[in-house]
Design a protein around this motif. Structure first.
Motif, mmCIF file in Angstrom:
data_model
loop_
_atom_site.group_PDB
_atom_site.id
_atom_site.type_symbol
_atom_site.label_atom_id
_atom_site.label_comp_id
_atom_site.label_asym_id
_atom_site.label_seq_id
_atom_site.Cartn_x
_atom_site.Cartn_y
_atom_site.Cartn_z
ATOM 1 N N HIS A 142 -48.236 46.905 77.975
ATOM 2 C CA HIS A 142 -47.913 48.317 77.765
ATOM 3 C C HIS A 142 -48.848 48.880 76.699
ATOM 4 O O HIS A 142 -48.941 48.330 75.600
ATOM 5 C CB HIS A 142 -46.457 48.490 77.325
ATOM 6 N N GLN A 149 -48.640 51.867 86.116
ATOM 7 C CA GLN A 149 -47.707 52.984 85.983
ATOM 8 C C GLN A 149 -48.110 53.808 84.768
ATOM 9 O O GLN A 149 -48.505 53.249 83.739
ATOM 10 C CB GLN A 149 -46.282 52.489 85.795
ATOM 11 N N GLN A 151 -50.574 46.357 89.621
ATOM 12 C CA GLN A 151 -49.856 47.630 89.657
ATOM 13 C C GLN A 151 -50.020 48.341 88.320
ATOM 14 O O GLN A 151 -50.020 47.709 87.268
ATOM 15 C CB GLN A 151 -48.370 47.436 89.945
ATOM 16 N N SER A 163 -48.480 51.112 81.849
ATOM 17 C CA SER A 163 -48.005 49.746 82.076
ATOM 18 C C SER A 163 -48.917 49.084 83.098
ATOM 19 O O SER A 163 -49.127 49.614 84.190
ATOM 20 C CB SER A 163 -46.567 49.757 82.606
ATOM 21 N N MET A 183 -52.410 57.453 93.244
ATOM 22 C CA MET A 183 -51.146 57.272 92.532
ATOM 23 C C MET A 183 -50.115 58.198 93.147
ATOM 24 O O MET A 183 -50.445 59.301 93.571
ATOM 25 C CB MET A 183 -51.314 57.554 91.044
ATOM 26 N N ASP A 203 -49.442 45.723 85.257
ATOM 27 C CA ASP A 203 -48.716 44.554 85.753
ATOM 28 C C ASP A 203 -49.689 43.597 86.437
ATOM 29 O O ASP A 203 -50.252 43.917 87.485
ATOM 30 C CB ASP A 203 -47.628 44.995 86.725
ATOM 31 N N ALA A 245 -43.361 58.856 90.839
ATOM 32 C CA ALA A 245 -42.029 58.280 90.854
ATOM 33 C C ALA A 245 -41.026 59.431 90.814
ATOM 34 O O ALA A 245 -39.951 59.367 91.360
ATOM 35 C CB ALA A 245 -41.837 57.330 89.683
ATOM 36 N N ARG A 280 -44.738 60.844 85.858
ATOM 37 C CA ARG A 280 -44.323 59.492 86.229
ATOM 38 C C ARG A 280 -45.098 59.121 87.490
ATOM 39 O O ARG A 280 -44.724 59.528 88.582
ATOM 40 C CB ARG A 280 -42.828 59.438 86.476
ATOM 41 N N LEU A 281 -46.170 58.368 87.291
ATOM 42 C CA LEU A 281 -47.043 57.993 88.399
ATOM 43 C C LEU A 281 -47.153 56.488 88.493
ATOM 44 O O LEU A 281 -47.075 55.787 87.490
ATOM 45 C CB LEU A 281 -48.444 58.588 88.182
ATOM 46 N N GLU A 282 -47.397 55.991 89.721
ATOM 47 C CA GLU A 282 -47.637 54.564 89.901
ATOM 48 C C GLU A 282 -48.570 54.350 91.086
ATOM 49 O O GLU A 282 -48.651 55.176 91.986
ATOM 50 C CB GLU A 282 -46.335 53.801 90.094
ATOM 51 N N THR A 283 -49.270 53.223 91.040
ATOM 52 C CA THR A 283 -50.210 52.918 92.115
ATOM 53 C C THR A 283 -49.552 52.282 93.319
ATOM 54 O O THR A 283 -50.103 52.293 94.398
ATOM 55 C CB THR A 283 -51.299 51.936 91.634
ATOM 56 N N THR A 342 -46.509 57.023 82.443
ATOM 57 C CA THR A 342 -45.378 57.909 82.170
ATOM 58 C C THR A 342 -45.596 58.602 80.831
ATOM 59 O O THR A 342 -46.233 58.055 79.938
ATOM 60 C CB THR A 342 -44.044 57.133 82.108
#
Length: 142
Positions: free
Chosen positions: A69, A29, A27, A44, A132, A46, A135, A7-10, A31
């Motif tokens: 997505h 993400q 952004q 994902s 990244m 955004d 989460a 579970r990673l996000e910028t 997962t």
């Protein structure tokens, strides 16, 4: 190779990254998709611009576009000095040209501590390197 609990996000990107031609993303993400130990991820993207608070956190979106997505398979390309480079392969070859670098990996639990998303341009050059954050901790099992 199996990937679990990734579970990673910028975080919010003030300067958007251009993916798939004209798509400007603020952004990203990544997962894992739980499909019986497969190596699939959901990405994902955004595109929404946000208003930031005094700490640089997004307060609210100033645009209201739905995130895109995408699902992809993950393949280990290279492993060296407890680092892993993963190819993100989209179905039918559709999707942005990206790779994920996980580094370093804890020797005992294989828990990802740091990740970088490498974004490539149309001619194969690195266009952006995006840090990244997890989460929650990711776990990669080779």
């Amino acid at each position: 190779m199996k990937i679990r609990n990734l579970r990673l996000e910028t975080g919010y990107l003030v300067e958007p990254v251009s993916l798939q031609g004209k798509l400007a993303i603020h952004q990203i993400q990544i997962t894992t998709i739980d499909e019986g130990g497969s190596s699939r991820v959901r990405i994902s993207l955004d595109p929404n611009r946000c208003i930031l608070d005094s700490f640089g956190e997004p307060k609210k979106a100033s645009t209201r576009m739905a995130p895109l997505h995408l699902e992809a398979d993950v393949e280990l390309l290279e492993e060296c000095d407890e680092k892993q480079l993963l190819a993100i392969k989209f179905l039918g070859g559709q999707g942005p040209a990206i790779r994920l670098a996980l580094l370093p990996l804890c020797a005992t639990s294989k828990e990802a501590i740091v990740a970088r998303l490498l974004v490539f341009g149309e001619t194969g050059e690195v266009q952006a390197i995006l840090p990244m954050q997890g989460a929650s901790a990711g776990c990669v099992v080779a």
